[in-house]
Design a protein around this motif. Sequence first.
Motif, short mmCIF file in Angstrom:
data_model
loop_
_atom_site.label_atom_id
_atom_site.label_comp_id
_atom_site.label_asym_id
_atom_site.label_seq_id
_atom_site.Cartn_x
_atom_site.Cartn_y
_atom_site.Cartn_z
N GLU A 169 -6.25 4.78 9.68
CA GLU A 169 -6.54 5.52 8.45
C GLU A 169 -7.57 4.70 7.59
O GLU A 169 -8.57 5.23 7.01
CB GLU A 169 -5.31 5.91 7.56
N ASN A 206 0.88 -1.11 -0.13
CA ASN A 206 0.11 -0.06 -0.08
C ASN A 206 0.61 1.05 0.01
O ASN A 206 1.91 1.27 0.57
CB ASN A 206 -0.79 0.03 1.23
N GLN A 261 0.47 5.65 0.19
CA GLN A 261 -0.47 6.96 -0.01
C GLN A 261 0.44 8.10 0.00
O GLN A 261 1.37 8.45 0.78
CB GLN A 261 -1.18 6.95 1.36
N TYR A 290 -1.49 3.75 9.33
CA TYR A 290 -2.26 2.84 8.51
C TYR A 290 -3.52 2.36 9.05
O TYR A 290 -4.80 2.22 8.30
CB TYR A 290 -1.19 1.70 7.86
N GLU A 312 -6.15 9.66 -3.39
CA GLU A 312 -5.80 9.59 -1.85
C GLU A 312 -7.10 9.46 -1.19
O GLU A 312 -8.00 10.34 -1.49
CB GLU A 312 -4.96 11.25 -1.66
#
Length: 831
Positions: free
Chosen positions: A586, A169, A171, A583, A199
């Motif tokens: 989020e 992953n 971002q 993470y 995003e």
Amino acid sequence: MTVQHLTNAMFEEWVSTERMVRQHADIDNVINNELLSGLDMGERQNILNAFLLNRDEVFQSIRILFELKVDIHKIARDKLTREQGYIVDIYQHILDSNYKKDFFLKNALTEKEVNEGLIRAMTSINKQYDYSAVNLDRVVIHGVHQFSPIILRTIEEIARFKEVILLFNYQKQYKNLYQTWIDIYSAFECTIEDYDRNEFVADDPRTVSYQGNVLADQMGKLIEGRKKEIRVQRPYEILEFDNVTEFAGYVAGLFDSAKHIDPLRPMQAMSEQIYAADSSVNNILKIYFPEQFGEREFLNYPLGHFFLALANMWDSEENTLLITDMNDIRECLSAGILEESKAGELNTIFGQIQSLFDGCTTIQQMKKRLEGVRRSRRYIPDTDVEERLNRISYYAVSRNDIEKLEKALREIEDLGAHFYEDFERKENNFREFYKKMKHYLQTDVLDLRELSEEFRDIIQRVLTRLDEVDDVNASASFSCLKATMSIYLSQEKRPEKSANWIVRNFEQIDGDILRSGHGNKNTVYHFACLSDEEIGAAKKREFPWPLNDDFFEVAQNPVDWKYQVYVKSCKEYKNFKRYALIYGLEFNRARYKLSYVKRDGVSKREPYYLLKLLGLKWNSYRERKTGTKRERGLSINLALTGASRFDKFDYYRFKICPYRFLLESLIEEATIYKDNFLQLKYMEVLLANRVREALRNVPISEWALVQKLEEEYEELQTYFPFAQTVNRIDVIHAAQRRVSEAEKKQLPMSESEERKDRRIQELFIHNRLVNYQRYKMDVFKDKFPDVSREQLEKGLSKEKILQEGWRRKTDLWCKYCANREICIAYYCRKD
């Protein structure tokens, strides 16, 4: 499947028991026989001790060097530490000897071997898995941050024939946070492709996860240095646990409630899914819920403890059992493989007699003391002496029980000799030992004993594993055998009985959090142990001893990509936990909770600094015990038949402490001193009373008193064989003080008063006990009055006992209570 399933399947010989047996033996032989030949004896012994003490880490270090194919000629020896120099010497010696074949790791697997490895990996969890529809041309490895050398070798071998996709992953708005992944994956010799998706932005305040998502965004902005964009409407809450035990109690309560909701799947039913930066709390939870942490290893069963204890006691130099910890004897007696009439009988007998063995270092010494007790009982002069001796725990045991314990001790000796005698003098001693072990488990355990189906199945799988070492020609020291026994004496794993950790670590957040929106909407994702120590620093050593950063960065500089990835991932571990926390917050789609543990021993911790910068509100957790009070005295009342069964000394016990009365007057029906401290105090009392009786109404000088004490001590010592020379001095001195204090009393005492006084000291150690912190108050004042039968009947009536209950009364007398070891109040009291 996990990446470990993949590596084990691809290099199954490298991770086999047989291979590890040989490697451990090889390393042990190099260290003991072929290393450090140029050093003096003292220096050589210090290095040997260091390497043998860290045997497992040395083993891992050598395997890493082989997995990385480190070129011995490219190591800068002058840059190494002393210990690293020795590990390189071991590595070189193996490379230059016949031991090298045991460390052979196959390169250039064929396509057929790769396909077979992939199929083994897919069926490692479920043997019935249908892989016919799986495309074997592409392998996707997702979310791996920590790459070991064997993982990298696996990727390299698969990539020769398959398309390997490494997926993680990313971002881009949190570039600094995700830099740890970029740094590691940049070391691979391939291009990183960014799919450049949108995003993630938390923009819907109606969702239950909104506040947690915003917290993640704000922490990410802090790391990026965008402080002006941060808006904190109110402080975030964090739950504070005082210590890890309190945290474990909190988790245990949640799990216990979940078990009532869904006994078959309690983890899914937990109201909180817990992820901890330090998941060591599971070590406590294993005690509460052992079935949750996978199948118990063979060595964790009582029978396994027996073999470990036997190995702990064996002295290979003296070729006999040497006792350094009496708990090893207890483990052997508790195993259930020695002859006994009922389960636990030997352990119970040993618990009553254990104080007799204080100072014993061999079973021969233990048997000699048991024989001494049996001989002393044969010549007890009268019933009064017998009554006094029965207050000593090992005299309160029957002759039959002593014989049972002696027989068990002989069995322990015989089994120790059977398995370990002349171990280091035999060729292929590892193979011979495990053959004996295999034969014993088959013929003496499986065929002759009644076992549960579960444990029988485990032993059969241990035997299957031992088949692997049947033909292993390996010889090593006894210390190597003892240190590595847990590797070989373990059963073949059943995938369906794998562990389900109640508190997961941060490495499991990556995959689990994506399911957070599909379960119970009331579930809370709880991120725990969020202190600076746990998040901001790596909790595990980056490399096995004695390897370190300098070894990989200064002593050599290879260009192989596998080497670079391994070193980088180890160094980046400290940044992984920070990423995992953000993470998890989020991408969480459920409610969230934060907590930390305040104390680690005596040191205090603070919540993670990024959280503190955003504003925290502390909420202290204090465990509230719930439950209804049990009826006091409910079961024991049935045994009461009135006070006629009691005497004034029972009355004194009840007056001092009702709980003591319950234990000594009702349950044991006697005062029995069970530990050496109290037995020596009792010896002191008996010595003083014998001298007082002998010198009653006879004027005597201090010198004559000491002589009489010495004389009586010699006779009394027969009953206290554990007493040492230093005890002799203390006991005689204390007994002298007791006699002198009795002589100083102004009013002469009648013979009956003296008998009462001596009896009180025999049962309570003291008849006067001064608390100097409370104005020299005698805590026994008014506790030993003369009582009539009528007062006795009234004071120990059922009504009076029910009124008092079994209350624990604590004071200085607790120190001399015969049952202090089983009384919580004794340890909780404040003098």
